[in-house]
Design a protein around this motif. Structure first.
Motif, PDB file in Angstrom:
ATOM      1  N   GLU A   1       0.842  -1.194   0.000  1.00 43.01           N
ATOM      2  CA  GLU A   1       0.000   0.000   0.000  1.00 43.01           C
ATOM      3  C   GLU A   1       0.879   1.246   0.000  1.00 43.01           C
ATOM      4  O   GLU A   1       1.849   1.331   0.744  1.00 43.01           O
ATOM      5  N   VAL A   2       0.541   2.200  -0.867  1.00 41.26           N
ATOM      6  CA  VAL A   2       1.282   3.453  -0.914  1.00 41.26           C
ATOM      7  C   VAL A   2       0.370   4.569  -0.429  1.00 41.26           C
ATOM      8  O   VAL A   2      -0.767   4.690  -0.898  1.00 41.26           O
ATOM      9  N   ASN A   3       0.851   5.378   0.533  1.00 43.13           N
ATOM     10  CA  ASN A   3       0.016   6.478   1.009  1.00 43.13           C
ATOM     11  C   ASN A   3       0.436   7.797   0.344  1.00 43.13           C
ATOM     12  O   ASN A   3       1.328   7.814  -0.515  1.00 43.13           O
ATOM     13  N   GLU A   4      -0.210   8.879   0.744  1.00 39.12           N
ATOM     14  CA  GLU A   4       0.054  10.149   0.063  1.00 39.12           C
ATOM     15  C   GLU A   4       1.447  10.717   0.354  1.00 39.12           C
ATOM     16  O   GLU A   4       1.939  11.563  -0.389  1.00 39.12           O
TER      17      GLU A   4
ATOM     18  N   LEU B   1       4.047   9.036   0.082  1.00 42.98           N
ATOM     19  CA  LEU B   1       4.949   8.153  -0.672  1.00 42.98           C
ATOM     20  C   LEU B   1       5.652   7.139   0.230  1.00 42.98           C
ATOM     21  O   LEU B   1       6.833   6.832   0.055  1.00 42.98           O
ATOM     22  N   ILE B   2       4.930   6.658   1.240  1.00 44.71           N
ATOM     23  CA  ILE B   2       5.457   5.567   2.066  1.00 44.71           C
ATOM     24  C   ILE B   2       4.827   4.274   1.543  1.00 44.71           C
ATOM     25  O   ILE B   2       3.606   4.179   1.421  1.00 44.71           O
ATOM     26  N   LEU B   3       5.683   3.293   1.223  1.00 43.13           N
ATOM     27  CA  LEU B   3       5.172   1.970   0.840  1.00 43.13           C
ATOM     28  C   LEU B   3       5.083   1.124   2.098  1.00 43.13           C
ATOM     29  O   LEU B   3       6.093   0.894   2.765  1.00 43.13           O
ATOM     30  N   SER B   4       3.876   0.666   2.445  1.00 38.00           N
ATOM     31  CA  SER B   4       3.790  -0.253   3.579  1.00 38.00           C
ATOM     32  C   SER B   4       3.543  -1.656   3.051  1.00 38.00           C
ATOM     33  O   SER B   4       2.758  -1.876   2.142  1.00 38.00           O
ATOM     34  N   ILE B   5       4.306  -2.580   3.627  1.00 40.65           N
ATOM     35  CA  ILE B   5       4.255  -3.993   3.223  1.00 40.65           C
ATOM     36  C   ILE B   5       3.756  -4.762   4.435  1.00 40.65           C
ATOM     37  O   ILE B   5       4.374  -4.709   5.499  1.00 40.65           O
ATOM     38  N   THR B   6       2.640  -5.471   4.297  1.00 40.16           N
ATOM     39  CA  THR B   6       2.093  -6.225   5.415  1.00 40.16           C
ATOM     40  C   THR B   6       1.970  -7.686   5.007  1.00 40.16           C
ATOM     41  O   THR B   6       1.461  -7.997   3.932  1.00 40.16           O
ATOM     42  N   SER B   7       2.477  -8.552   5.881  1.00 38.90           N
ATOM     43  CA  SER B   7       2.417  -9.984   5.593  1.00 38.90           C
ATOM     44  C   SER B   7       2.449 -10.704   6.929  1.00 38.90           C
ATOM     45  O   SER B   7       3.438 -10.638   7.642  1.00 38.90           O
ATOM     46  N   GLY B   8       1.367 -11.384   7.283  1.00 38.54           N
ATOM     47  CA  GLY B   8       1.295 -12.029   8.597  1.00 38.54           C
ATOM     48  C   GLY B   8       1.474 -10.977   9.674  1.00 38.54           C
ATOM     49  O   GLY B   8       0.821  -9.931   9.648  1.00 38.54           O
ATOM     50  N   ASN B   9       2.404 -11.213  10.592  1.00 40.69           N
ATOM     51  CA  ASN B   9       2.664 -10.253  11.664  1.00 40.69           C
ATOM     52  C   ASN B   9       3.691  -9.191  11.278  1.00 40.69           C
ATOM     53  O   ASN B   9       4.032  -8.336  12.092  1.00 40.69           O
ATOM     54  N   THR B  10       4.208  -9.300  10.062  1.00 41.87           N
ATOM     55  CA  THR B  10       5.286  -8.392   9.652  1.00 41.87           C
ATOM     56  C   THR B  10       4.718  -7.131   9.021  1.00 41.87           C
ATOM     57  O   THR B  10       3.869  -7.211   8.129  1.00 41.87           O
ATOM     58  N   ARG B  11       5.146  -5.982   9.532  1.00 41.64           N
ATOM     59  CA  ARG B  11       4.735  -4.703   8.948  1.00 41.64           C
ATOM     60  C   ARG B  11       5.987  -3.882   8.658  1.00 41.64           C
ATOM     61  O   ARG B  11       6.742  -3.553   9.559  1.00 41.64           O
TER      62      ARG B  11
END
Lengths: 380, 380
Positions: free
Chosen positions: A94-97, A99-109
């Motif tokens: 997910e990219v927010n305004e 310009l931070i890309l957040s990567i979420t997978s299981g418990n990992t953020r």
């Protein structure tokens, strides 16, 4: 941008394009470009000279859910390492305004600071359906062609044009030529079954072609569409587009380099010749190997002062003409022999000052390699 | 010297000892020692600190024909490369009076300039039947012991004694201890079934022990006899003798380093912990990882400024005592977790200024690892 996809697909896609990135790049080229369109996610990496783009399409095998389209460029090295180390499963990008890309997978953020993709080279994915002026070559034939020719380019920047491989299409024939201008020249022509109005010539950086061989290895067999513009050449496969810049300038004519007559011709088994050369090379000071050809066969000699010497012999498959002795650069011979696919090789000798001509033993092949002998003291 | 033997046997023997040689060695230590006795050919390489000796005995499997006994030291790198590249078959090694080693195999004839072996360290092969003061340890247990301890040595030459691993034998117990004097300490004791009057202690260079692990990997499973002299320690297997110098001086006492009480204890699955730490480490600037322990589990956080951050979570297998937060060096934790063979690990926390104590979760094991926390700004 908001995309759901599997860790495996994401990891493979990033691996494909990560190779194109240079460690020395700064700014937008230090990053990996991610673009989510309506039906595909595109990954792109570039070192300015070579751009590699991979697309992951929504198919039955690729479970991709694109909630919101968008794009970002983010720190390639960190992205690559993190994705590689995630557990298997679903990943949300997910990219927010800001310009931070957040990567979420299981418990990992994970949060990664991104950059605007405005200046990143992007190749339209419509090229995958390219039907304009182009040629189609099988991936395995293209790789073999590049390997046999591109090793002969110059590594010196003194004459930039010689660091490139000349590509020429005439009718149904594609020819690649490379030479370092001094010692080596390699050329090979292949027959193209499907040429769609493609013609002309280009000089492609040799290092880029060698990268392209590795990238095509990832893709498996299949057809590659080659398409030429004024300033770039593109190699297009089902899910890859590889774009290389061209070297500007006129490639020198190499036709006069090939001796038209010869005084002796021998035929050797490639595998045995390679083994013997490998062995003799161990003690070859300055890569220098001396070869004597006589009725008895081929004798090879090398030495390193204060260490020792080695002599080895090899039977000839055939010989026509005079006996001869010649000194050659073993390193260049070894790299040439590594790319030969036929069982036997034909070597023509046209005198101490002429290059050796190496050809496949079967007459119908169109590969040719020239290797200029080293002038040693005894021959002056 | 005149010896006939197979290329395979010669190549394997040279490979075994080649690893002990240093690229920087000069004189006799830059060479590989070959000795032909009445019933065996012995190969030896040394970097002055570590000497590795391999013997090839005449057996039904090893067809060796020793025509004339003798010895020579010859240029290791060239010998290694040439033998590796010979075709399979019989090889004849002959040394003449000018100390030239000639190697003949098929059509290949190599001459290497040798050196007199007078100054080369040679370990009497009678040690293979050593029955004096010594202990016997299985190769796999010894390798596991070294791997778990030797990684904690100091890499700084400021205190040379700390670059070594302390080895101590008391009765039937062998203990190895290593510490960098600041952040890490590792120790493990094993039970020795067969001790033959061996006692005492020694400090062995950590780098040599790590080499010994690799050399024992070549040998396969079996027993290793450890024998201690005043200035050397020897690891003796059926066909190998590995001799390391010792570091002189008194190893510091480490007993007071281990906290005797603790305020919290958690148990974690090693595999899951390793995966999470690997992931969080990608963004760990200066290797710094912060850990929060609460009822919910273990939370791990790391960040690199201007790049991003990562948070991850892990369930605890068990927890006794208070919640706590601590910052640790992730690099040291990763290398420690790699050597743990049990499924679960027990971690004890005794306050922000005390080292974490890592233990196997099963009570009967005798391995212990200390990791001093990193003092971060918020804790001062």
């Amino acid at each position: 941008m908001l995309v759901h996809l599997s860790r495996n697909l994401l990891s493979k896609s990033i691996q494909h394009v990560f190779k194109a990135l240079s460690n020395n790049s700064t700014g937008v080229l230090s990053g990996l470009y991610i673009y989510a369109g309506s039906k595909e996610v595109v990954f792109s990496g570039s070192n300015a000279s070579l751009t590699v783009q991979h697309r992951a399409c929504i198919t039955d095998n690729n479970k991709i859910h694109i909630v919101k389209q968008g794009s970002i460029v983010c720190p390639a090295k960190y992205l690559y390492e993190i994705i590689r180390k995630l557990n298997d499963g679903n990943v949300v990008l997910e990219v927010n305004e800001q310009l931070i890309l957040s990567i979420t997978s299981g418990n990992t953020r994970v949060c990664l600071s991104g950059m605007s993709p405005i200046d990143h080279p992007f190749i339209p994915t419509t090229y995958h359906q390219y039907t304009g002026k182009s040629i189609d070559v099988s991936s395995s034939l293209l790789k073999s062609l590049i390997k046999q020719v591109a090793g002969a380019v110059s590594t010196s920047e003194a004459k930039p044009i010689l660091t490139g491989v000349s590509l020429e299409v005439q009718g149904n024939q594609l020819t690649m030529i490379a030479t370092d201008g001094v010692i080596r020249m390699a050329s090979r022509s292949i027959y193209i079954e499907n040429e769609r109005g493609f013609f002309g010539s280009a000089v492609i950086p040799g290092v880029n072609l060698m990268e392209i061989v590795k990238l095509l290895d990832d893709e498996g067999d299949g057809m590659v569409t080659i398409q030429l513009s004024h300033h770039e050449i593109r190699f297009i496969t089902q899910n890859h587009i590889i774009e290389s810049v061209l070297i500007e300038g006129l490639y020198p004519s190499t036709r006069n380099l090939v001796p038209t007559t010869y005084v002796s011709e021998i035929i050797l088994n490639v595998k045995s010749f390679r083994q013997v050369i490998d062995r003799v090379f161990v003690l070859a000071d300055h890569h220098l190997i001396t070869i004597h050809v006589s009725e008895k066969g081929l004798e090879l000699i090398s030495s390193t002062s204060e260490i020792g010497d080695v002599r080895d012999e090899l039977l000839l498959e055939d010989k026509n003409g005079e006996n001869f002795s010649i000194s050659i650069n073993g390193k260049y011979l070894i790299s040439t022999l590594r790319c030969i696919e036929s069982d036997n090789i034909r070597i023509r000798y046209a005198g101490t000052k002429s290059p050796l001509v190496l050809l496949p033993a079967s007459d119908n092949s169109t590969w040719l390699f020239l290797l200029t002998p080293v002038m040693t003291k005894d021959k002056r």
